[in-house]
Design an enzyme around this catalytic site. Structure first.
Site, PDB file in Angstrom:
ATOM      1  N   ASP A  29      50.994 -47.897  -6.236  1.00 33.95           N
ATOM      2  CA  ASP A  29      49.960 -47.249  -5.306  1.00 33.95           C
ATOM      3  C   ASP A  29      49.344 -48.592  -4.774  1.00 33.95           C
ATOM      4  OD1 ASP A  29      47.781 -46.247  -4.159  1.00 33.95           O
ATOM      5  OD2 ASP A  29      47.116 -45.240  -5.704  1.00 33.95           O
ATOM      6  N   ASP A  30      49.681 -48.618  -3.580  1.00 39.06           N
ATOM      7  CA  ASP A  30      48.943 -49.889  -2.525  1.00 39.06           C
ATOM      8  C   ASP A  30      49.869 -51.030  -2.709  1.00 39.06           C
ATOM      9  OD1 ASP A  30      47.452 -47.842  -1.823  1.00 39.06           O
ATOM     10  OD2 ASP A  30      45.701 -48.698  -2.290  1.00 39.06           O
ATOM     11  N   CYS A  69      47.332 -42.515   0.542  1.00 38.17           N
ATOM     12  CA  CYS A  69      47.770 -41.849  -0.578  1.00 38.17           C
ATOM     13  C   CYS A  69      48.144 -40.380  -0.648  1.00 38.17           C
ATOM     14  CB  CYS A  69      46.758 -42.151  -1.779  1.00 38.17           C
ATOM     15  SG  CYS A  69      46.332 -43.765  -2.352  1.00 38.17           S
ATOM     16  N   ARG A  73      51.995 -38.907  -0.749  1.00 39.53           N
ATOM     17  CA  ARG A  73      52.606 -38.129  -2.177  1.00 39.53           C
ATOM     18  C   ARG A  73      53.382 -36.809  -1.631  1.00 39.53           C
ATOM     19  NH1 ARG A  73      50.068 -41.227  -6.207  1.00 39.53           N
ATOM     20  NH2 ARG A  73      49.617 -43.056  -5.016  1.00 39.53           N
ATOM     21  N   LYS A 126      48.999 -40.987 -11.515  1.00 35.06           N
ATOM     22  CA  LYS A 126      47.996 -40.494 -10.351  1.00 35.06           C
ATOM     23  C   LYS A 126      48.682 -39.448  -9.552  1.00 35.06           C
ATOM     24  CE  LYS A 126      46.227 -42.134  -5.892  1.00 35.06           C
ATOM     25  NZ  LYS A 126      45.336 -43.339  -5.173  1.00 35.06           N
ATOM     26  N   HIS A 128      46.560 -36.770  -6.867  1.00 36.22           N
ATOM     27  CA  HIS A 128      45.961 -36.903  -5.672  1.00 36.22           C
ATOM     28  C   HIS A 128      46.482 -35.962  -4.546  1.00 36.22           C
ATOM     29  CE1 HIS A 128      43.528 -40.129  -3.243  1.00 36.22           C
ATOM     30  NE2 HIS A 128      43.115 -38.970  -3.253  1.00 36.22           N
ATOM     31  N   SER A 151      42.363 -41.081  -6.998  1.00 34.78           N
ATOM     32  CA  SER A 151      42.281 -42.259  -7.264  1.00 34.78           C
ATOM     33  C   SER A 151      41.331 -43.063  -8.037  1.00 34.78           C
ATOM     34  CB  SER A 151      42.214 -43.059  -5.634  1.00 34.78           C
ATOM     35  OG  SER A 151      42.898 -42.779  -4.548  1.00 34.78           O
ATOM     36  N   HIS A 218      46.225 -50.087  -6.873  1.00 29.96           N
ATOM     37  CA  HIS A 218      45.140 -49.487  -6.058  1.00 29.96           C
ATOM     38  C   HIS A 218      43.695 -50.206  -6.807  1.00 29.96           C
ATOM     39  CE1 HIS A 218      42.001 -46.775  -4.530  1.00 29.96           C
ATOM     40  NE2 HIS A 218      42.823 -46.062  -3.694  1.00 29.96           N
ATOM     41  N   ASP A 270      53.464 -46.230  -2.540  1.00 32.28           N
ATOM     42  CA  ASP A 270      53.084 -44.879  -1.757  1.00 32.28           C
ATOM     43  C   ASP A 270      52.541 -45.748  -0.423  1.00 32.28           C
ATOM     44  OD1 ASP A 270      50.621 -46.278  -2.383  1.00 32.28           O
ATOM     45  OD2 ASP A 270      49.495 -44.360  -2.553  1.00 32.28           O
ATOM     46  N   ASN A 271      52.293 -46.809  -0.125  1.00 36.16           N
ATOM     47  CA  ASN A 271      51.781 -47.291   1.133  1.00 36.16           C
ATOM     48  C   ASN A 271      51.665 -49.030   1.196  1.00 36.16           C
ATOM     49  OD1 ASN A 271      48.933 -45.465   0.115  1.00 36.16           O
ATOM     50  ND2 ASN A 271      48.819 -47.838   0.496  1.00 36.16           N
ATOM     51  N   LYS A 291      48.177 -51.094   4.656  1.00 38.53           N
ATOM     52  CA  LYS A 291      47.447 -49.874   4.463  1.00 38.53           C
ATOM     53  C   LYS A 291      46.590 -49.383   5.468  1.00 38.53           C
ATOM     54  CE  LYS A 291      44.873 -47.144   1.058  1.00 38.53           C
ATOM     55  NZ  LYS A 291      44.367 -47.125  -0.468  1.00 38.53           N
TER      56      LYS A 291
HETATM   57 MG    MG Z   1      47.921 -45.603  -1.959  1.00 39.46          MG
END
Ligand code: MG
Length: 451
Positions: A29-30, A69, A73, A126, A128, A151, A218, A270-271, A291
């Site tokens: 994540d991130d 996010c 997803r 996670k 989300h 998150s 994240h 994810d980003n 992001k």
């Molecule tokens: Mg993310």
């Protein structure tokens, strides 16, 4: 009834269940394009991911379906642009604890498809995509879920924001039950890993799909005692190095059950990195911004595929690919067909996985919310709107659109629109056809139900 409908959507049929390959998607994540050793980071050590890449295939042009996010997803699990599924908000919305909605039931996830082929399906990490009754992973094709439903900053204990003070304590869930509130986040990566290893061991004799969307890196960042303070990059590096440790344990578990030649493992993010978080955020390396933006740093991420015996060791591919392509790839591997009653944005990656010089897609669409900000065709990228920074900066219209030649200018430094009007004409024709796929099926273009 729903199972019957799903069955009717798929026209393919599976082969012998025992022959079907396992599929594991590890989704940070991130985590930014430049945050791994194998991606050139000078002080973050990622020996397990470096080895995974050395034994497998590394993508240099791998994209997410969105720069934040929730829509990212949705794109991965449905194989569709979030603008088609109603998971693209007006601007850069993600699901927050008070948000009422989630991924629409009409969407078909990879897990639902693979269940049709006889797979066991687990999600650890996670989610989300909605956290109320009927919105959790167990309502979207996963037999098993362990993790936090949104998150890790969406809690009164872990956010400096005033709004977060009104949120409930961060839940840790097993299936649909809250088993803890405000779990010790230093242990999240370790606990997800233990759950994943247990899951893999328990499914040694049955094809499985395991989706591991990590909560880290994240912000707020947390690493366990074994990693905290050990990286030259500071806490962010500690967190990445623990994720790398986790990847090593997942691959070891696959080897331990003797399934390494029958399991596709894919690692990505994810980003892009949360660069406005300064040292608490990562880096997109030579890519621009991060992001929340449609510059390359926002949506191009690491992509590492591993499948000994099927994917040749040490490959690097410049093929364009996206997280949405996991759907068609999983469909092909499981003998299922992709849904025929809707427009998919997914192509089967197996030709590239087996021959890195192959090309399976020419276009990448960069949406921010429901608005098309940029388009990539081959090595060219045309921006209609740009913005910088995850929060704060407003979109700027590029009129006339700005053109970059990404193969020669990966950092998007030089607008060459004046020199290549014919390239712009070609891209705009592709965009016209793309927009037609959005208006042909208005029922597929939903206003977000979850905001
Ligand atoms: Mg993310």
């Amino acid at each position: 009834m729903r199972a019957l409908l799903l069955w009717l959507l798929f026209t393919g049929c599976s082969g012998g269940v025992g022959e079907l390959p396992n599929i594991i998607i590890i989704f940070a994540d991130d985590l930014g394009y430049g945050d791994l050793g194998v991606q050139g980071h000078p002080t973050i050590r990622t020996p397990h991911l470096d080895r995974m890449a050395a034994e497998g295939l590394r993508f240099t042009q791998f994209y997410t379906g969105a720069s934040v996010c929730t829509p990212s997803r949705a794109a991965l699990l449905t194989g569709r642009l979030p603008v088609r599924s109603g998971m693209a908000g007006d601007n850069l919305r993600v699901i927050f604890p008070p948000s009422p909605g989630g991924l629409p039931d009409e969407e078909v996830t990879i897990a639902e498809m693979l269940k049709g082929a006889g797979y066991a399906t687990g999600a650890i990490g996670k989610w989300h995509l909605g956290h109320r009754e009927g919105q959790l992973p167990t309502s979207h094709g996963f037999d098993y879920y362990f993790g936090i439903p949104y998150s890790n900053d969406m809690s009164p204990a872990n956010s400096g924001g005033a709004r977060a003070q009104t949120y409930p304590p961060l839940p840790l869930m097993r299936n649909t039950d809250i088993i803890e509130e405000e779990p010790d986040q230093r242990l999240l990566t370790r606990r997800y890993t233990e759950e994943a290893v247990t899951y893999i061991r328990a499914h040694a004799n049955r094809p499985f799909f395991l989706y591991i969307p990590h909560s880290m890196p994240h912000i707020p960042l947390f690493a366990s005692e074994a990693f905290e303070g050990t990286s030259a990059r500071g806490l962010y590096g500690d967190v990445i190095e623990e994720l790398d440790w986790s990847v090593g344990h997942v691959l070891s578990a696959v080897r331990e059950i003797g399934q390494e030649e029958n399991t596709l493992v894919f690692f990505t993010s994810d980003n892009g990195p949360w660069i406005t978080a300064h040292l608490a955020g990562g880096t997109a390396g030579l890519l621009k911004d991060g992001k929340g933006t449609t510059w390359e740093g926002g949506m191009r991420v690491p992509g590492v595929a591993w499948w000994p015996g099927t994917i040749a060791a040490g490959g690097i591919t410049q093929a364009l690919a996206t997280t949405m392509d996991f759907f068609a790839t999983a469909a092909g591997l499981s003998g299922m067909a992709t849904p025929k009653d809707r427009i998919m944005d997914s192509v089967d990656l197996m030709p590239v996985l087996q021959e890195p010089a192959q090309r399976v897609r020419d276009m990448v669409y960069y949406y921010r919310g429901r608005r098309l900000f940029a388009v990539r065709q081959g090595s060219w990228k045309l921006h209609y709107f740009t913005q910088s920074a995850y929060v704060g900066d407003l979109p700027v219209a590029q009129d006339p659109p700005a053109l970059y030649q990404l193969d020669q200018d990966p950092s998007e430094r030089f607008n060459v629109a004046d020199r290549y009007p014919e390239v712009i004409t070609g891209i705009e024709e592709a965009v016209r056809l793309h927009r037609a796929t959005l208006v042909m099926a208005p029922s597929q273009l939903r206003v977000p139900e979850w905001e």
